[in-house]
Design an enzyme around this catalytic site. Structure first.
Site, PDB file in Angstrom:
ATOM      1  N   HIS A  43       0.847  -1.204   0.000  1.00 51.32           N
ATOM      2  CA  HIS A  43       0.000   0.000   0.000  1.00 51.32           C
ATOM      3  C   HIS A  43       0.873   1.241   0.000  1.00 51.32           C
ATOM      4  O   HIS A  43       2.090   1.161   0.114  1.00 51.32           O
ATOM      5  CB  HIS A  43      -1.011  -0.024   1.150  1.00 51.32           C
ATOM      6  CG  HIS A  43      -0.438   0.077   2.531  1.00 51.32           C
ATOM      7  ND1 HIS A  43       0.375  -0.891   3.081  1.00 51.32           N
ATOM      8  CD2 HIS A  43      -0.558   1.035   3.488  1.00 51.32           C
ATOM      9  CE1 HIS A  43       0.708  -0.540   4.308  1.00 51.32           C
ATOM     10  NE2 HIS A  43       0.171   0.638   4.578  1.00 51.32           N
ATOM     11  N   ASP A  85       5.793   4.596   5.103  1.00 52.27           N
ATOM     12  CA  ASP A  85       6.598   3.596   5.819  1.00 52.27           C
ATOM     13  C   ASP A  85       6.561   2.232   5.110  1.00 52.27           C
ATOM     14  O   ASP A  85       7.018   1.222   5.655  1.00 52.27           O
ATOM     15  CB  ASP A  85       6.173   3.473   7.296  1.00 52.27           C
ATOM     16  CG  ASP A  85       4.757   2.967   7.479  1.00 52.27           C
ATOM     17  OD1 ASP A  85       3.854   3.416   6.733  1.00 52.27           O
ATOM     18  OD2 ASP A  85       4.543   2.115   8.352  1.00 52.27           O
ATOM     19  N   HIS A  86       6.043   2.225   3.880  1.00 54.43           N
ATOM     20  CA  HIS A  86       6.048   1.016   3.040  1.00 54.43           C
ATOM     21  C   HIS A  86       6.619   1.274   1.649  1.00 54.43           C
ATOM     22  O   HIS A  86       6.954   0.333   0.930  1.00 54.43           O
ATOM     23  CB  HIS A  86       4.622   0.449   2.931  1.00 54.43           C
ATOM     24  CG  HIS A  86       4.058   0.092   4.266  1.00 54.43           C
ATOM     25  ND1 HIS A  86       3.954  -1.205   4.729  1.00 54.43           N
ATOM     26  CD2 HIS A  86       3.624   0.879   5.288  1.00 54.43           C
ATOM     27  CE1 HIS A  86       3.466  -1.192   5.963  1.00 54.43           C
ATOM     28  NE2 HIS A  86       3.265   0.066   6.321  1.00 54.43           N
ATOM     29  N   HIS A 145      -7.593  -0.586   5.447  1.00 53.02           N
ATOM     30  CA  HIS A 145      -6.543   0.279   6.002  1.00 53.02           C
ATOM     31  C   HIS A 145      -6.304   1.446   5.039  1.00 53.02           C
ATOM     32  O   HIS A 145      -6.262   2.602   5.446  1.00 53.02           O
ATOM     33  CB  HIS A 145      -5.280  -0.552   6.199  1.00 53.02           C
ATOM     34  CG  HIS A 145      -4.091   0.218   6.699  1.00 53.02           C
ATOM     35  ND1 HIS A 145      -4.036   0.772   7.952  1.00 53.02           N
ATOM     36  CD2 HIS A 145      -2.914   0.522   6.104  1.00 53.02           C
ATOM     37  CE1 HIS A 145      -2.861   1.376   8.111  1.00 53.02           C
ATOM     38  NE2 HIS A 145      -2.163   1.240   7.001  1.00 53.02           N
ATOM     39  N   HIS A 189       4.556  -4.811  10.711  1.00 49.73           N
ATOM     40  CA  HIS A 189       4.887  -4.143  11.979  1.00 49.73           C
ATOM     41  C   HIS A 189       4.986  -5.138  13.124  1.00 49.73           C
ATOM     42  O   HIS A 189       4.257  -6.139  13.156  1.00 49.73           O
ATOM     43  CB  HIS A 189       3.833  -3.091  12.348  1.00 49.73           C
ATOM     44  CG  HIS A 189       3.822  -1.894  11.457  1.00 49.73           C
ATOM     45  ND1 HIS A 189       4.653  -0.815  11.636  1.00 49.73           N
ATOM     46  CD2 HIS A 189       3.083  -1.610  10.356  1.00 49.73           C
ATOM     47  CE1 HIS A 189       4.423   0.096  10.697  1.00 49.73           C
ATOM     48  NE2 HIS A 189       3.470  -0.366   9.897  1.00 49.73           N
ATOM     49  N   HIS A 193       1.374   3.960   1.953  1.00 49.23           N
ATOM     50  CA  HIS A 193       1.948   4.712   3.084  1.00 49.23           C
ATOM     51  C   HIS A 193       3.469   4.774   2.989  1.00 49.23           C
ATOM     52  O   HIS A 193       4.116   3.804   2.580  1.00 49.23           O
ATOM     53  CB  HIS A 193       1.520   4.079   4.416  1.00 49.23           C
ATOM     54  CG  HIS A 193       0.094   4.386   4.772  1.00 49.23           C
ATOM     55  ND1 HIS A 193      -0.662   3.581   5.584  1.00 49.23           N
ATOM     56  CD2 HIS A 193      -0.710   5.424   4.413  1.00 49.23           C
ATOM     57  CE1 HIS A 193      -1.880   4.109   5.718  1.00 49.23           C
ATOM     58  NE2 HIS A 193      -1.934   5.221   5.005  1.00 49.23           N
ATOM     59  N   ASP A 240      -0.260  -3.818   6.203  1.00 43.56           N
ATOM     60  CA  ASP A 240      -0.936  -3.355   7.423  1.00 43.56           C
ATOM     61  C   ASP A 240      -2.395  -3.784   7.456  1.00 43.56           C
ATOM     62  O   ASP A 240      -3.247  -3.100   8.023  1.00 43.56           O
ATOM     63  CB  ASP A 240      -0.873  -1.818   7.525  1.00 43.56           C
ATOM     64  CG  ASP A 240       0.535  -1.310   7.784  1.00 43.56           C
ATOM     65  OD1 ASP A 240       1.446  -2.125   8.009  1.00 43.56           O
ATOM     66  OD2 ASP A 240       0.714  -0.075   7.762  1.00 43.56           O
TER      67      ASP A 240
END
Ligand code: ZN
Ligand code: FE
Length: 255
Positions: A56, A60-61, A114, A171, A58, A133
């Protein structure tokens, strides 16, 4: 052609995965939040990165996408439904697609909730699910862009995979997830056993990821919204699973 999978802990609690398919020598990075630790680990292993797989959008990905591609010439594979938000996307994949990764194959699941474009990659022959996530160990992602109904449907689809499937989520949230889960489902013995195991592992600085789907089915309240014992614990016997899921998700958001 079983995949060789390495876990790289980065930032506070993110996991990036390096995945090598031995016949072709292809190497994928799953959800590169950052660049340095990925490139370092690959070079330590003598692995040449050929792909990035994004679940996805975001940061942090996807934060490492462009720089890793610049350094390696790799191909970026991501969700078609979110193509405009995936930096550098080269190949779009959609629900039901089979993505050929060397001699291995990943089936793509569209799992919105999400985010509205989230996907998961399932490598059936390696019992490996990369779910970003969406599903966490003893938890699930926050429902930011989609609806509770979508998230429950997404989790219900992942729940139907073989119980030996390893859940490579993005995570290390397991310890706080377990604390929450015990608050809603205190009599669940599988959960209590998991709580003890997670405590021990974290005290030793060990990763709790991946877990097996079978363990999650027994202990993860977000997969159990239609189970009578969880419904009873919530005084919601016979309620619609989406309502139960919404209640559990709401309590977790406020926990
Ligand atoms: Zn996310
Ligand atoms: Fe994340």
């Amino acid at each position: 052609m079983t995949l060789d999978i390495r876990q790289i802990p980065v930032l506070n609690d993110n996991y990036i995965y390096l995945v090598r398919e031995p016949e072709s020598g292809n190497v994928a990075v799953v959800d590169p939040a950052v660049v340095g630790p990925v490139v370092d680990e690959a070079s330590k292993l003598g692995w040449a990165i050929t792909h990035i797989l994004n679940t996805h959008h975001h940061s942090d990905h996807t934060g490492g996408n462009l720089e890793i591609r610049e350094k390696t010439g790799c191909t970026i594979v991501g969700p078609g439904p979110d193509k405009d938000r995936i930096p550098g996307i080269d190949i779009q994949v959609n629900d039901g697609d089979i993505f050929a990764f060397g001699a291995a194959e990943a089936k793509v699941f569209f799992v919105p909730g999400h985010t509205r474009g989230h996907i998961a990659f399932w490598f059936a022959n390696s019992d490996a699910l990369f779910c970003g996530d969406t599903l966490f160990s003893i938890g699930c992602g926050r429902v930011f862009e989609g609806t509770m109904d979508q998230m429950w449907t997404s989790l219900s689809r992942l729940r139907d995979l073989p119980s030996e499937t390893r859940i490579y989520c993005a995570h290390e949230y397991t310890q706080s997830n377990v604390q929450f889960a015990v608050s809603v489902d205190p009599k669940n013995m599988a959960l209590r056993n998991r709580e003890a195991e997670v405590k021990r592992k974290r005290a030793n600085g060990e990763s709790t990821v991946p877990s097996r789907l079978g363990e999650e089915l027994a202990a993860n309240p977000f997969l159990r919204a239609d189970q009578p014992d969880l419904q009873k614990a919530l005084s919601m016997v016979g309620a619609d699973p989406v309502a139960v899921f919404t209640e559990v998700r709401g309590r977790k958001d406020a926990f």
